[in-house]
Design an enzyme around this catalytic site. Structure first.
Site, PDB file in Angstrom:
ATOM      1  N   ASN A  51      -5.108  -3.374   0.504  1.00 12.42           N
ATOM      2  CA  ASN A  51      -6.208  -4.304   0.728  1.00 12.42           C
ATOM      3  C   ASN A  51      -7.342  -3.292   0.906  1.00 12.42           C
ATOM      4  O   ASN A  51      -7.304  -2.962   1.925  1.00 12.42           O
ATOM      5  CB  ASN A  51      -5.873  -5.284   1.632  1.00 12.42           C
ATOM      6  N   LYS A  73     -10.391  -4.073   1.467  1.00 11.72           N
ATOM      7  CA  LYS A  73     -11.490  -4.570   2.083  1.00 11.72           C
ATOM      8  C   LYS A  73     -12.885  -4.295   1.513  1.00 11.72           C
ATOM      9  O   LYS A  73     -13.057  -4.065   0.360  1.00 11.72           O
ATOM     10  CB  LYS A  73     -11.417  -4.148   3.574  1.00 11.72           C
ATOM     11  N   HIS A  84      -7.110 -13.908   4.738  1.00 14.21           N
ATOM     12  CA  HIS A  84      -6.964 -13.020   5.483  1.00 14.21           C
ATOM     13  C   HIS A  84      -7.554 -13.142   6.645  1.00 14.21           C
ATOM     14  O   HIS A  84      -8.518 -13.994   6.760  1.00 14.21           O
ATOM     15  CB  HIS A  84      -7.489 -11.668   4.693  1.00 14.21           C
ATOM     16  N   GLU A  87      -9.401 -11.568   8.685  1.00 14.35           N
ATOM     17  CA  GLU A  87     -10.970 -11.187   8.701  1.00 14.35           C
ATOM     18  C   GLU A  87     -11.748 -12.354   8.166  1.00 14.35           C
ATOM     19  O   GLU A  87     -12.708 -12.597   8.671  1.00 14.35           O
ATOM     20  CB  GLU A  87     -11.234  -9.956   8.143  1.00 14.35           C
ATOM     21  N   GLU A 128       0.652 -10.799   9.119  1.00 13.17           N
ATOM     22  CA  GLU A 128      -0.187  -9.559   9.576  1.00 13.17           C
ATOM     23  C   GLU A 128      -0.661  -9.960  11.030  1.00 13.17           C
ATOM     24  O   GLU A 128      -1.838 -10.575  11.217  1.00 13.17           O
ATOM     25  CB  GLU A 128      -1.510  -9.485   8.655  1.00 13.17           C
ATOM     26  N   GLY A 172      -5.863  -2.528  11.941  1.00 14.36           N
ATOM     27  CA  GLY A 172      -6.978  -1.338  12.066  1.00 14.36           C
ATOM     28  C   GLY A 172      -7.126  -0.769  13.376  1.00 14.36           C
ATOM     29  O   GLY A 172      -7.886  -0.294  13.929  1.00 14.36           O
ATOM     30  N   SER A 186      -1.678  -1.831  10.290  1.00 15.16           N
ATOM     31  CA  SER A 186      -1.301  -0.506  10.564  1.00 15.16           C
ATOM     32  C   SER A 186      -0.101   0.232  10.007  1.00 15.16           C
ATOM     33  O   SER A 186       0.607   1.035  10.491  1.00 15.16           O
ATOM     34  CB  SER A 186      -1.501  -0.061  12.085  1.00 15.16           C
TER      35      SER A 186
HETATM   36  P1  13P Z   1      -4.716  -1.708   8.100  1.00 15.09           P
HETATM   37  O1  13P Z   1      -3.608  -1.210   7.421  1.00 15.09           O
HETATM   38  O2  13P Z   1      -5.982  -1.030   8.086  1.00 15.09           O
HETATM   39  O3  13P Z   1      -4.482  -1.841   9.621  1.00 15.09           O
HETATM   40  O4  13P Z   1      -5.039  -3.311   7.458  1.00 15.09           O
HETATM   41  C1  13P Z   1      -4.212  -4.166   7.472  1.00 15.09           C
HETATM   42  C2  13P Z   1      -4.867  -5.242   6.728  1.00 15.09           C
HETATM   43  O5  13P Z   1      -5.694  -6.063   7.235  1.00 15.09           O
HETATM   44  C3  13P Z   1      -4.445  -5.453   5.328  1.00 15.09           C
HETATM   45  O6  13P Z   1      -4.687  -6.558   4.822  1.00 15.09           O
END
Ligand code: 13P
Length: 258
Positions: A9, A11, A97, A99, A169, A175, A215
């Protein structure tokens, strides 16, 4: 058994030129998905077309969007429909997601509408679930995730259910550099599969891929992927460089062939 799915992803990263360069770089490292492994990368909307085009040099690479709207057309400024995505060769879509739940008011209700719309358009929905840190600390993480899965998949038919991918997740691991331990991941993935078998049946639950995200990186992927109910990863930061994404694919290939 289930093929592993190694999904990235991106983002809000990588413009068109960067996307093209990424796939050119990746295709120098791998030319096809290893046996037992499927590949998926999810760029921003404006990079989807170039991703579909340049990713075709890697056999078994799929391209996904990061969101869609649940209506077929109309006055929804800034939104994109499922059919607009499938028209350009997109095959998967991330839904719900954390976010989007946090910054764009996505709810289990909109996740459900989007999941059904994706399935109608023959897109594979990757439905994201996961608890906040406070919810884990207060020991409500199982009930939170159960609600997200149950409401997210409400009225998804038995025949469609096995096409769905779930991504667990934990929000506290996204992150942050902090990862769920393999035991924590396996415990939640097994819980989700048990809930899926109650919603559908055991055979269907056994077909549904449950990815881990938060992560995941070159240092921890092998261990996480070795968990019996972890069927791949949804990788943010570590998918942004072809080298680290390819290294995680390599870990998945070893796991798939072990
Ligand atoms: P990270 O791998 O940067 O922690 O992000 C995970 C994520 O949100 C994938 O959708």
């Amino acid at each position: 058994m289930r093929n592993l799915l190694i999904a990235g992803n991106w983002k809000m990263n990588q413009n068109n030129a960067e996307t093209k360069a990424y796939f050119e770089g990746l295709s120098e490292i791998i030319s096809e998905a290893p046996a037992g492994v499927e590949l998926l990368l999810c760029p921003v909307y404006t990079s989807l077309a170039v991703a579909v085009e340049t990713a075709s040099s890697i056999t078994g690479m799929h391209i996904g969007a990061q969101n869609l709207h649940f209506e077929d057309k109309g006055a929804y400024t800034g939104e994109i429909t499922a059919s607009m995505l499938s028209e350009i060769g997109v095959s998967h879509v991330l839904i719900g997601h954390s976010e989007r739940r946090q910054y764009f008011n996505e709810t289990d209700g909109t996740v459900n509408l989007k999941t059904k719309k994706a399935l109608d358009a023959n897109l594979v929905p990757v439905v994201c679930v996961g608890e906040l840190l406070d919810e884990r600390k207060s020991d409500t993480h199982f009930s939170v995730v159960k609600k997200q899965v149950t409401e997210g998949l409400k009225d998804v038919s038995l025949s469609n259910a096995s096409k769905v991918v779930i991504a667990y997740e934990p929000v506290w691991a996204i992150g942050t550099g902090e990862t769920a331990s393999p035991d924590q991941a396996q415990e939640m993935h097994k819980f989700i599969r048990t809930e899926l078998s109650k919603l559908y049946n055991e055979e269907t639950a056994d077909k549904i891929r449950i990815l881990y995200g938060g992560s995941m990186n070159t240092g921890n992927a092998a261990e996480l992927l070795s968990c019996s109910d972890v069927d791949g990863g949804l990788i943010g930061g570590a998918s942004l460089k072809p080298e680290s994404y390819a290294e995680i694919i390599d870990a998945a290939a070893k796991q798939a062939n072990s």
